[in-house]
Scaffold this motif. Structure first.
Motif, PDB file in Angstrom:
ATOM      1  N   LEU A 194      77.850  22.899 -47.189  1.00 11.38           N
ATOM      2  CA  LEU A 194      76.735  23.518 -46.217  1.00 11.38           C
ATOM      3  C   LEU A 194      75.530  23.087 -46.908  1.00 11.38           C
ATOM      4  O   LEU A 194      74.483  22.793 -46.059  1.00 11.38           O
ATOM      5  N   GLU A 195      75.015  23.073 -48.137  1.00 13.74           N
ATOM      6  CA  GLU A 195      73.963  22.602 -48.749  1.00 13.74           C
ATOM      7  C   GLU A 195      73.756  21.042 -48.393  1.00 13.74           C
ATOM      8  O   GLU A 195      72.591  20.657 -48.237  1.00 13.74           O
ATOM      9  N   SER A 196      74.594  20.297 -48.273  1.00  9.74           N
ATOM     10  CA  SER A 196      74.351  18.776 -47.844  1.00  9.74           C
ATOM     11  C   SER A 196      74.497  18.592 -46.247  1.00  9.74           C
ATOM     12  O   SER A 196      74.202  17.507 -45.908  1.00  9.74           O
ATOM     13  N   ALA A 197      74.972  19.562 -45.628  1.00  8.89           N
ATOM     14  CA  ALA A 197      74.934  19.524 -44.070  1.00  8.89           C
ATOM     15  C   ALA A 197      73.634  19.357 -43.379  1.00  8.89           C
ATOM     16  O   ALA A 197      72.466  19.902 -43.929  1.00  8.89           O
ATOM     17  N   ASP A 198      73.509  18.612 -42.373  1.00  7.56           N
ATOM     18  CA  ASP A 198      72.180  18.098 -41.635  1.00  7.56           C
ATOM     19  C   ASP A 198      72.685  17.725 -40.266  1.00  7.56           C
ATOM     20  O   ASP A 198      73.114  16.587 -40.025  1.00  7.56           O
ATOM     21  N   GLY A 199      71.752  18.523 -39.449  1.00  3.17           N
ATOM     22  CA  GLY A 199      72.270  18.249 -38.155  1.00  3.17           C
ATOM     23  C   GLY A 199      71.451  17.053 -37.363  1.00  3.17           C
ATOM     24  O   GLY A 199      71.636  16.518 -36.421  1.00  3.17           O
ATOM     25  N   ARG A 200      70.683  16.353 -38.398  1.00  2.00           N
ATOM     26  CA  ARG A 200      69.857  14.979 -37.745  1.00  2.00           C
ATOM     27  C   ARG A 200      71.028  14.005 -37.922  1.00  2.00           C
ATOM     28  O   ARG A 200      70.673  13.060 -37.170  1.00  2.00           O
ATOM     29  N   ALA A 201      72.040  13.961 -38.259  1.00  2.00           N
ATOM     30  CA  ALA A 201      72.887  12.792 -38.383  1.00  2.00           C
ATOM     31  C   ALA A 201      73.606  12.817 -37.154  1.00  2.00           C
ATOM     32  O   ALA A 201      73.941  13.797 -36.389  1.00  2.00           O
ATOM     33  N   GLU A 202      73.405  11.487 -36.559  1.00  2.00           N
ATOM     34  CA  GLU A 202      73.732  11.249 -35.015  1.00  2.00           C
ATOM     35  C   GLU A 202      75.412  11.031 -34.781  1.00  2.00           C
ATOM     36  O   GLU A 202      75.520  10.995 -33.626  1.00  2.00           O
ATOM     37  N   SER A 203      76.082  10.877 -35.885  1.00  2.00           N
ATOM     38  CA  SER A 203      77.632  10.485 -35.477  1.00  2.00           C
ATOM     39  C   SER A 203      78.330  10.651 -36.614  1.00  2.00           C
ATOM     40  O   SER A 203      77.964  11.098 -37.829  1.00  2.00           O
ATOM     41  N   GLY A 204      79.705  10.919 -36.389  1.00  2.00           N
ATOM     42  CA  GLY A 204      80.554  11.212 -37.511  1.00  2.00           C
ATOM     43  C   GLY A 204      80.564   9.945 -38.589  1.00  2.00           C
ATOM     44  O   GLY A 204      80.847  10.328 -39.690  1.00  2.00           O
ATOM     45  N   ALA A 205      80.244   8.836 -38.249  1.00  2.00           N
ATOM     46  CA  ALA A 205      80.247   7.742 -39.143  1.00  2.00           C
ATOM     47  C   ALA A 205      79.087   7.976 -39.950  1.00  2.00           C
ATOM     48  O   ALA A 205      79.211   7.525 -41.187  1.00  2.00           O
ATOM     49  N   GLU A 206      78.066   8.593 -39.434  1.00  2.00           N
ATOM     50  CA  GLU A 206      76.725   8.427 -40.475  1.00  2.00           C
ATOM     51  C   GLU A 206      77.020   9.476 -41.148  1.00  2.00           C
ATOM     52  O   GLU A 206      76.584   9.370 -42.604  1.00  2.00           O
TER      53      GLU A 206
END
Length: 316
Positions: A194-206
């Motif tokens: 969760l600490e590394s999670a970021d909703g700005r990532a646009e795809s699973g590959a990113e």
């Protein structure tokens, strides 16, 4: 050996296909022909007693197959609560294909975690669930808690990023939920993800590429950084994953997926897409930012990523 599907079975199959489910053995008066059709290769049985046309099943992606089996089992077992990565699919989240070998469900019964064919059963005394499309599915926070504590870091990050991006949950709700489960199995690992999670990532590959970068001990400078096109006022570009070298030079790590080059606009579509990428890269480098590209297929390949980052001076 059967050479075609009988009309009565074909009609039932069509009805099931329109509903997005598989044909269950109980759907036909005489189930004996189904096994013969499967042996002949006209049908496939991904789970005991469930059937689909072989040609249509081959066309489905792993996530679509998982949902199809889950929806069929939900009709047969309405008390089941579909959980873990299967629940993530019901919420519309991307899930790494490598994590979709089983349909996961939860009941109060014992024998949790046992694999049976295409399913994996988990036990919970009091399942937390909600209805989605008429199917009992783990609550969003429970789904995330189960996924994040049971999946490898990169695959867990794909789901966590997606949940934040799509508004399935928020960081605050998850933190509150984790507080209620303090001391639970895997809670420390869940917090790390969760600490590394970021909703700005646009795809699973990113998300997978970022997880690989983090595993190499490289800090993330920014995601989706916006830069202007200096030659075309008003035109901007967003950078996938921005890293910083020791000399403060920024490096844009771009994750290239097939969609960037698919023939979407006729025979010249690929050329047009590549020219647009060249123009985009020129606009980025005009700001003194280096552009490193990695294929989506290599996003989780640690040795390849390490060589790439070392070549661009991100890793000394």
């Amino acid at each position: 050996m059967a050479t075609r599907i009988p009309a009565s079975i074909a009609s039932t199959l069509k009805t099931c296909e329109e509903r997005g489910v598989l044909l269950a053995r109980a759907d036909v008066a005489d189930a004996r022909p189904l096994s013969r059709l499967a042996v002949a290769g006209l049908l496939v049985s991904p789970h005991p007693g469930l059937y689909a046309r072989s040609d249509l099943w081959r066309e489905l992606t792993p996530d679509a197959r998982n949902l199809c089996v889950a929806k069929t089992l939900a009709a047969l077992h309405p008390a089941w609560v579909f959980s873990h990565q299967t629940a993530a699919l019901f919420y519309g989240l991307s899930v790494s294909y490598s994590c979709l070998g089983k349909v996961h469900y939860t009941t109060p019964c014992r024998a949790g975690g046992q694999d049976k064919g295409y399913t994996c059963h988990h036990q919970a005394k009091a399942a937390e669930w909600r209805m989605i499309d008429g199917v009992r599915v783990s609550s969003s926070e429970r789904m995330l808690y189960d996924c994040l504590r049971s999946l490898p870091f990169a695959d867990a990050l794909v789901i966590a990023d997606g949940a934040l991006r799509e508004g399935v949950s928020t960081r605050e709700k998850l933190e509150r939920y984790l507080g209620w489960h303090a001391g639970g199995r895997g809670i420390r690992y869940v917090r790390q993800v969760l600490e590394s999670a970021d909703g700005r990532a646009e795809s699973g590959a990113e998300s997978i590429a970022r997880a690989t970068v983090i595993s190499l001990g490289v800090p993330i400078y920014d995601l989706q950084l916006v830069v202007a096109d200096l030659e075309r006022p008003g035109k901007t570009y967003r950078l996938d994953i921005v890293l910083r070298r020791s000399d403060d030079t920024l490096v844009d790590l771009e994750v290239d997926g097939r969609q960037k080059y698919e023939l979407l606009n006729g025979p010249d579509g690929a050329v047009t897409a590549m020219m647009a990428e060249r123009q985009r890269e020129a606009a980025i480098t005009a700001h003194g930012i280096l552009v490193a590209r990695i294929a989506a297929a290599d996003a989780g390949n640690r040795p390849v990523m390490e060589r790439k980052l070392r070549a661009y001076g991100v890793i000394p």
